[in-house]
Design a protein around this motif. Sequence first.
Motif, PDB file in Angstrom:
ATOM      1  N   ARG A  88       0.829  -1.207   0.000  1.00 11.79           N
ATOM      2  CA  ARG A  88       0.000   0.000   0.000  1.00 11.79           C
ATOM      3  C   ARG A  88       0.862   1.255   0.000  1.00 11.79           C
ATOM      4  O   ARG A  88       0.538   2.251  -0.673  1.00 11.79           O
ATOM      5  CB  ARG A  88      -0.929  -0.013   1.212  1.00 11.79           C
ATOM      6  CG  ARG A  88      -2.047  -1.044   1.123  1.00 11.79           C
ATOM      7  CD  ARG A  88      -3.122  -0.771   2.158  1.00 11.79           C
ATOM      8  NE  ARG A  88      -2.644  -1.071   3.505  1.00 11.79           N
ATOM      9  CZ  ARG A  88      -2.817  -2.231   4.119  1.00 11.79           C
ATOM     10  NH1 ARG A  88      -3.436  -3.218   3.497  1.00 11.79           N
ATOM     11  NH2 ARG A  88      -2.374  -2.419   5.352  1.00 11.79           N
ATOM     12  N   ALA A  89       1.971   1.226   0.727  1.00 14.43           N
ATOM     13  CA  ALA A  89       2.880   2.372   0.730  1.00 14.43           C
ATOM     14  C   ALA A  89       3.503   2.578  -0.642  1.00 14.43           C
ATOM     15  O   ALA A  89       3.675   3.719  -1.102  1.00 14.43           O
ATOM     16  CB  ALA A  89       3.973   2.164   1.779  1.00 14.43           C
ATOM     17  N   LEU A  90       3.837   1.493  -1.325  1.00 13.91           N
ATOM     18  CA  LEU A  90       4.413   1.603  -2.665  1.00 13.91           C
ATOM     19  C   LEU A  90       3.412   2.216  -3.640  1.00 13.91           C
ATOM     20  O   LEU A  90       3.781   3.017  -4.509  1.00 13.91           O
ATOM     21  CB  LEU A  90       4.847   0.218  -3.157  1.00 13.91           C
ATOM     22  CG  LEU A  90       5.417   0.169  -4.575  1.00 13.91           C
ATOM     23  CD1 LEU A  90       6.667   1.040  -4.696  1.00 13.91           C
ATOM     24  CD2 LEU A  90       5.733  -1.280  -4.983  1.00 13.91           C
ATOM     25  N   LEU A 123      -0.969   5.336 -13.391  1.00 10.25           N
ATOM     26  CA  LEU A 123      -2.360   5.261 -12.946  1.00 10.25           C
ATOM     27  C   LEU A 123      -3.028   3.964 -13.385  1.00 10.25           C
ATOM     28  O   LEU A 123      -3.844   3.390 -12.650  1.00 10.25           O
ATOM     29  CB  LEU A 123      -3.139   6.473 -13.465  1.00 10.25           C
ATOM     30  CG  LEU A 123      -2.640   7.834 -12.959  1.00 10.25           C
ATOM     31  CD1 LEU A 123      -3.442   8.967 -13.598  1.00 10.25           C
ATOM     32  CD2 LEU A 123      -2.714   7.907 -11.443  1.00 10.25           C
ATOM     33  N   ALA A 124      -2.704   3.504 -14.591  1.00  6.62           N
ATOM     34  CA  ALA A 124      -3.340   2.287 -15.112  1.00  6.62           C
ATOM     35  C   ALA A 124      -2.866   1.034 -14.392  1.00  6.62           C
ATOM     36  O   ALA A 124      -3.595   0.032 -14.329  1.00  6.62           O
ATOM     37  CB  ALA A 124      -3.070   2.154 -16.611  1.00  6.62           C
ATOM     38  N   THR A 125      -1.650   1.089 -13.851  1.00  7.31           N
ATOM     39  CA  THR A 125      -1.084  -0.116 -13.221  1.00  7.31           C
ATOM     40  C   THR A 125      -1.131  -0.076 -11.698  1.00  7.31           C
ATOM     41  O   THR A 125      -0.464  -0.877 -11.047  1.00  7.31           O
ATOM     42  CB  THR A 125       0.380  -0.303 -13.676  1.00  7.31           C
ATOM     43  OG1 THR A 125       1.137   0.870 -13.329  1.00  7.31           O
ATOM     44  CG2 THR A 125       0.462  -0.559 -15.158  1.00  7.31           C
ATOM     45  N   LEU A 126      -1.906   0.826 -11.131  1.00  3.20           N
ATOM     46  CA  LEU A 126      -2.019   0.851  -9.666  1.00  3.20           C
ATOM     47  C   LEU A 126      -2.494  -0.491  -9.098  1.00  3.20           C
ATOM     48  O   LEU A 126      -2.001  -0.928  -8.047  1.00  3.20           O
ATOM     49  CB  LEU A 126      -2.962   1.975  -9.224  1.00  3.20           C
ATOM     50  CG  LEU A 126      -2.420   3.407  -9.349  1.00  3.20           C
ATOM     51  CD1 LEU A 126      -3.453   4.404  -8.862  1.00  3.20           C
ATOM     52  CD2 LEU A 126      -1.129   3.557  -8.563  1.00  3.20           C
ATOM     53  N   PRO A 127      -3.444  -1.199  -9.746  1.00  2.00           N
ATOM     54  CA  PRO A 127      -3.833  -2.513  -9.219  1.00  2.00           C
ATOM     55  C   PRO A 127      -2.693  -3.527  -9.217  1.00  2.00           C
ATOM     56  O   PRO A 127      -2.727  -4.496  -8.471  1.00  2.00           O
ATOM     57  CB  PRO A 127      -4.968  -2.952 -10.162  1.00  2.00           C
ATOM     58  CG  PRO A 127      -5.508  -1.681 -10.725  1.00  2.00           C
ATOM     59  CD  PRO A 127      -4.330  -0.781 -10.864  1.00  2.00           C
ATOM     60  N   ARG A 128      -1.677  -3.304 -10.066  1.00  2.00           N
ATOM     61  CA  ARG A 128      -0.565  -4.236 -10.156  1.00  2.00           C
ATOM     62  C   ARG A 128       0.356  -4.175  -8.941  1.00  2.00           C
ATOM     63  O   ARG A 128       1.135  -5.108  -8.709  1.00  2.00           O
ATOM     64  CB  ARG A 128       0.258  -3.947 -11.420  1.00  2.00           C
ATOM     65  CG  ARG A 128      -0.449  -4.288 -12.714  1.00  2.00           C
ATOM     66  CD  ARG A 128      -0.531  -5.789 -12.876  1.00  2.00           C
ATOM     67  NE  ARG A 128      -1.084  -6.171 -14.163  1.00  2.00           N
ATOM     68  CZ  ARG A 128      -1.213  -7.433 -14.572  1.00  2.00           C
ATOM     69  NH1 ARG A 128      -0.823  -8.407 -13.765  1.00  2.00           N
ATOM     70  NH2 ARG A 128      -1.735  -7.719 -15.733  1.00  2.00           N
ATOM     71  N   VAL A 129       0.302  -3.087  -8.212  1.00  5.56           N
ATOM     72  CA  VAL A 129       1.171  -2.953  -7.041  1.00  5.56           C
ATOM     73  C   VAL A 129       0.343  -3.019  -5.748  1.00  5.56           C
ATOM     74  O   VAL A 129       0.685  -2.404  -4.748  1.00  5.56           O
ATOM     75  CB  VAL A 129       1.992  -1.640  -7.100  1.00  5.56           C
ATOM     76  CG1 VAL A 129       3.060  -1.730  -8.157  1.00  5.56           C
ATOM     77  CG2 VAL A 129       1.098  -0.438  -7.348  1.00  5.56           C
TER      78      VAL A 129
END
Length: 404
Positions: free
Chosen positions: A18-20, A60-66
């Motif tokens: 979550r911090a990342l 923004l598009a890859t936020l779910p990836r992290v």
Amino acid sequence: MTKRERVIRMSVEQPLWRALTGYRVLTLLYATGLFASAYDEYDRPGVAIAYYAVLAGWTLATLPRVQNAAACTKRFLAVDLVIALTGIVLTPWVVTQVHIDRGGSTLPSIWTAGSVLAYALKGGWRWAAFASTPVAAANLVERGHPARDTVHNVILVWVASIAIGYVVEVARASERTLARALEIEAATRERERLARDIHDGVLQVLAMVQRRGTVLGGEAAELGRMAGEQEVALRTLVSGGLVPLSRVSEDEAEGAVVRLVEEPDATGSVDLRALLAPYAGALVSLAEPGAPVELPAGAARELAAAVGAALDNVRAHAGDRARAWILVEDEPDEIVVTVRDDGPGIPEGRLAQAEGEGRLGVAQSIRGRLRDLGGGAELFSVPGQGTEVELKVPKDSLGKAERR
């Protein structure tokens, strides 16, 4: 009766993900702000704008990836690192020499560290070292010479990412150890519960068959001998704890997971007096308060079963004609149930010897039940003057025992 599955989920690693996620968004805004504040130092601002557009869309598009380790795939990490390296390599081509000489930031600036940290969280310190190396090389190429601030920043990213990767590995190992410890604790509690149930039922019947068969003689004596052998074998099995596990532990993206398969308990409360009433008879006297003694259903059943185990011991060791008295006391802070008999008492050291032989009447059927409720059992016995068992359950521990 339908079983339920209770899941205990533990993760030290998840807050780091979550911090990342927040770090990547904030560093994107920071890099864009640096570009806007030093716009005059860019020879090709259009290329820089195009790069920042790609960087913003990708971030923004890859936020779910992290969000967790499972979603952060190797392909994503590779593309993410390539975007960071591309920005570093493009920097000398789009900025002025003055920007480079005064130590100006690269196009992605500190956003690059987020890409390296993703490697650290995903694969540990080795992955972090792997990702830090090309980033360090690209920064040196961008500057053209190993300036002090460049080397300082490179080493800082390298050490920080490797340290975080190592911490993640330690956290994962700790979670697996904790999950295993909880699994062992659950298995131990299940073994003790089965030992109590077996002692209260099967072992008592086998012991009775052995005694009656010996008295009757003939074929009954042979049946009694076989029952005695099975009693010994079953006591050995119970005391050895050979109980199959009905739960699993694993290490998922959300952290270590322990699943405990449990029998559902009845809800609500019951009057302890109603559960103890069937024990009263010609040889057993029951003294109880005039008001209901309300307890959670599971706790009341366990306490009543402990009383029953104490009475079984009276019949087994004091004889069928021994008298017993049950006294129930509803104190402000605890429930106290006392079982007293007029038998010959227990010789000193006999309880420890019986427990060593696998006879778990007092150790499990009585003390084990009270321990699970947060209470305890005390036994007082004087040879020739009977035995007294005092069962105590603190009221403030009953809710905790029910939720456990």
